[in-house]
Design a protein around this motif. Structure first.
Motif, PDB file in Angstrom:
ATOM      1  N   GLN A  78       0.824  -1.201   0.000  1.00  0.00           N
ATOM      2  CA  GLN A  78       0.000   0.000   0.000  1.00  0.00           C
ATOM      3  C   GLN A  78       0.868   1.266   0.000  1.00  0.00           C
ATOM      4  OE1 GLN A  78      -2.948   0.112   3.085  1.00  0.00           O
ATOM      5  NE2 GLN A  78      -3.817   2.055   2.409  1.00  0.00           N
ATOM      6  N   ALA A  79       2.014   1.195   0.664  1.00  0.00           N
ATOM      7  CA  ALA A  79       2.887   2.370   0.773  1.00  0.00           C
ATOM      8  C   ALA A  79       3.509   2.769  -0.558  1.00  0.00           C
ATOM      9  CB  ALA A  79       3.990   2.109   1.802  1.00  0.00           C
ATOM     10  N   ILE A  80       3.592   1.846  -1.520  1.00  0.00           N
ATOM     11  CA  ILE A  80       4.200   2.175  -2.816  1.00  0.00           C
ATOM     12  C   ILE A  80       3.156   2.289  -3.920  1.00  0.00           C
ATOM     13  CG2 ILE A  80       6.370   1.058  -2.171  1.00  0.00           C
ATOM     14  CD1 ILE A  80       5.553  -1.165  -4.231  1.00  0.00           C
TER      15      ILE A  80
ATOM     16  N   THR B 128      10.952   3.645  -1.195  1.00  0.00           N
ATOM     17  CA  THR B 128       9.760   4.475  -1.148  1.00  0.00           C
ATOM     18  C   THR B 128      10.147   5.940  -1.336  1.00  0.00           C
ATOM     19  OG1 THR B 128       9.937   4.535   1.270  1.00  0.00           O
ATOM     20  CG2 THR B 128       8.433   2.909   0.314  1.00  0.00           C
ATOM     21  N   VAL B 129       9.320   6.625  -2.095  1.00  0.00           N
ATOM     22  CA  VAL B 129       9.554   8.043  -2.379  1.00  0.00           C
ATOM     23  C   VAL B 129       8.666   8.878  -1.469  1.00  0.00           C
ATOM     24  CG1 VAL B 129       9.538   9.840  -4.141  1.00  0.00           C
ATOM     25  CG2 VAL B 129      10.113   7.485  -4.769  1.00  0.00           C
ATOM     26  N   GLY B 130       9.279   9.711  -0.657  1.00  0.00           N
ATOM     27  CA  GLY B 130       8.538  10.539   0.278  1.00  0.00           C
ATOM     28  C   GLY B 130       7.952  11.780  -0.367  1.00  0.00           C
ATOM     29  N   ALA B 131       7.162  12.533   0.422  1.00  0.00           N
ATOM     30  CA  ALA B 131       6.537  13.752  -0.078  1.00  0.00           C
ATOM     31  C   ALA B 131       7.570  14.782  -0.503  1.00  0.00           C
ATOM     32  CB  ALA B 131       5.617  14.327   0.996  1.00  0.00           C
ATOM     33  N   ASP B 132       8.772  14.687   0.058  1.00  0.00           N
ATOM     34  CA  ASP B 132       9.839  15.636  -0.297  1.00  0.00           C
ATOM     35  C   ASP B 132      10.624  15.205  -1.536  1.00  0.00           C
ATOM     36  OD1 ASP B 132      11.117  13.441   0.687  1.00  0.00           O
ATOM     37  OD2 ASP B 132      12.253  14.503   2.251  1.00  0.00           O
ATOM     38  N   GLY B 133      10.189  14.107  -2.146  1.00  0.00           N
ATOM     39  CA  GLY B 133      10.862  13.622  -3.338  1.00  0.00           C
ATOM     40  C   GLY B 133      12.088  12.779  -3.080  1.00  0.00           C
ATOM     41  N   GLN B 134      12.448  12.591  -1.824  1.00  0.00           N
ATOM     42  CA  GLN B 134      13.614  11.779  -1.469  1.00  0.00           C
ATOM     43  C   GLN B 134      13.237  10.295  -1.432  1.00  0.00           C
ATOM     44  OE1 GLN B 134      16.808  13.133  -0.994  1.00  0.00           O
ATOM     45  NE2 GLN B 134      15.700  14.890  -1.872  1.00  0.00           N
ATOM     46  N   THR B 135      14.168   9.461  -1.867  1.00  0.00           N
ATOM     47  CA  THR B 135      13.934   8.018  -1.872  1.00  0.00           C
ATOM     48  C   THR B 135      14.563   7.384  -0.642  1.00  0.00           C
ATOM     49  OG1 THR B 135      13.877   7.936  -4.292  1.00  0.00           O
ATOM     50  CG2 THR B 135      14.279   5.859  -3.128  1.00  0.00           C
ATOM     51  N   LEU B 136      13.752   6.641   0.102  1.00  0.00           N
ATOM     52  CA  LEU B 136      14.229   5.908   1.271  1.00  0.00           C
ATOM     53  C   LEU B 136      14.413   4.444   0.880  1.00  0.00           C
ATOM     54  CD1 LEU B 136      14.774   5.636   4.355  1.00  0.00           C
ATOM     55  CD2 LEU B 136      12.314   5.192   4.617  1.00  0.00           C
ATOM     56  N   VAL B 137      15.607   3.910   1.129  1.00  0.00           N
ATOM     57  CA  VAL B 137      15.902   2.514   0.818  1.00  0.00           C
ATOM     58  C   VAL B 137      16.062   1.745   2.125  1.00  0.00           C
ATOM     59  CG1 VAL B 137      17.476   0.915  -0.317  1.00  0.00           C
ATOM     60  CG2 VAL B 137      17.052   3.176  -1.321  1.00  0.00           C
TER      61      VAL B 137
END
Length: 369
Positions: free
Chosen positions: A144-146, A309-318
């Motif tokens: 759901q998160a992606i 996952t790509v956050g609201a700030d456009g940064q990708t969390l791995v």
């Protein structure tokens, strides 16, 4: 349902590769308190005797003797080919059943037996160990998160069987007669022929050996990821037709999860490739998930998960997620024991195997066309 904390008394029918390399080490090791092997059977009388003496169990080359044994609570069926006929006999004898794949080439037979087991209050589980990988369940929790989901891509790089199993030290005997082998082959061919009779152009060897021998694991993973959704087949391609092949093919298969993402299975036989490799990638608008699955006979390994996952700030969390604990082969037999003792639902049931068989039949049809 059986309600007891005592070890489940197990009969094993079929003592070849999967039994010796995976199931027995688990039953005699981490699952020792859950199961007790009391009766073993193999078409090879020599192998049955060797394994029976080693285990301190009764032994036979006649499966009917195991099914008639009142001291057997459940049977593990690991014979070659499909297993629905002997599984049905075991259910009729009042035994719980764990049957290795393929359960049946015919979806209707699998559905029929699932219903019969439920009526009898017996457990009928099919050996799709990948469904018990903790990383599969973790991926479902994270989808759901992606989302929304757009694509599920599954890749298999499959070296020769010998490259995977030559170092396992499997006991083998040469006392099975040609008449016995021919009878088994004839029965298997008849089951395949009946299952594909309504479809023109299906290659029976591809259907039996590749789709039901290996690709069934990928359809089971799709089912584990999307348990409530139907799997639609769109198209398929193989690198060469059966008449031109000297080895199994490379298959590129395409479909859709009903109301959800497209799926692609790239299944590739690579005879001299160093190691078996398999991974699943799930892509959504807000990131991706990758599941790296272990080779089939690496008993100590579990699948791992990488989430992006790509956050609201456009940064990708791995994030890398690696579970601990028992391997998937152990987990599926733990679940089998739990279903027998407590009535817990069966994740990899015969009804689901029937759904997979229907998908494999459609894949065989599009490949044949």
């Amino acid at each position: 349902m059986t309600q007891t904390a005592a070890p489940i008394r197990l009969g094993i029918i079929g003592l070849g590769l999967i039994t010796q390399s995976v199931h027995l080490p688990n039953i005699l090791g981490p699952l020792r308190g859950r199961f007790s092997v009391v009766h073993v059977c193999d078409l090879s009388a020599g192998l049955a005797r060797a394994m029976g003496e080693e285990l301190g169990a009764r032994y036979t080359s006649d499966a009917a003797a195991v099914l008639a044994d009142a001291e057997v609570d459940a049977v593990l069926i690991c014979t070659p080919g499909a297993h629905s006929e002997i599984a049905r006999q075991a259910l009729e004898s009042g035994k719980h059943v764990f049957a290795e794949k393929p359960y049946s080439y015919d979806p209707a037979i699998a559905a029929r037996d699932a219903g019969f087991a439920a009526e009898k209050g017996l457990v009928l589980q099919v050996g799709y160990m990948k469904m018990y990988e903790p990383a599969i369940a973790e991926a479902r929790r994270r989808m759901q998160a992606i989302g929304p989901l757009r694509l599920v891509r599954m890749t298999v790089l499959h070296p020769s069987d010998e490259r995977q199993t030559d170092d396992l030290g499997i006991k083998r005997f040469s006392d099975v007669t040609q008449d016995q082998l021919e009878a088994a082959r004839t029965q298997n061919q008849a089951e395949v022929k009946a299952a594909i009779a309504a479809e023109a152009g299906i290659d029976p060897v591809l259907f039996r050996n590749v789709l039901h021998g290996s690709v069934c694991h990928q359809t089971a993973v799709l089912r584990a990821l999307f348990p409530k959704d139907s799997v639609e087949v769109i198209s398929g391609h193989q690198d060469a037709p059966g008449s031109q092949r000297s080895e199994p093919p490379k298959l590129q298969l395409l479909g859709r999860i009903a109301g959800g993402p497209d799926w692609v299975i790239s299944w590739n036989w690579l005879t001299h490739f160093p190691d078996y490799e398999e991974w699943v990638e799930i892509y959504g608008d807000h990131g991706s998930l990758r599941i790296d699955l272990p080779p089939p006979y690496k008993k100590a390994q579990l699948a791992s998960l990488t989430a992006r996952t790509v956050g609201a700030d456009g940064q990708t969390l791995v994030e890398h997620w690696e579970p601990k604990g028992a391997n998937a082969f152990t987990q599926e037999l733990m679940a089998f024991a739990s279903s027998i003792n407590t009535g817990a639902p069966v994740l990899s049931d015969a009804g689901g195997a029937g759904r997979d068989a229907a998908v494999l039949l459609r894949l065989a049809a599009v490949l044949g066309s």
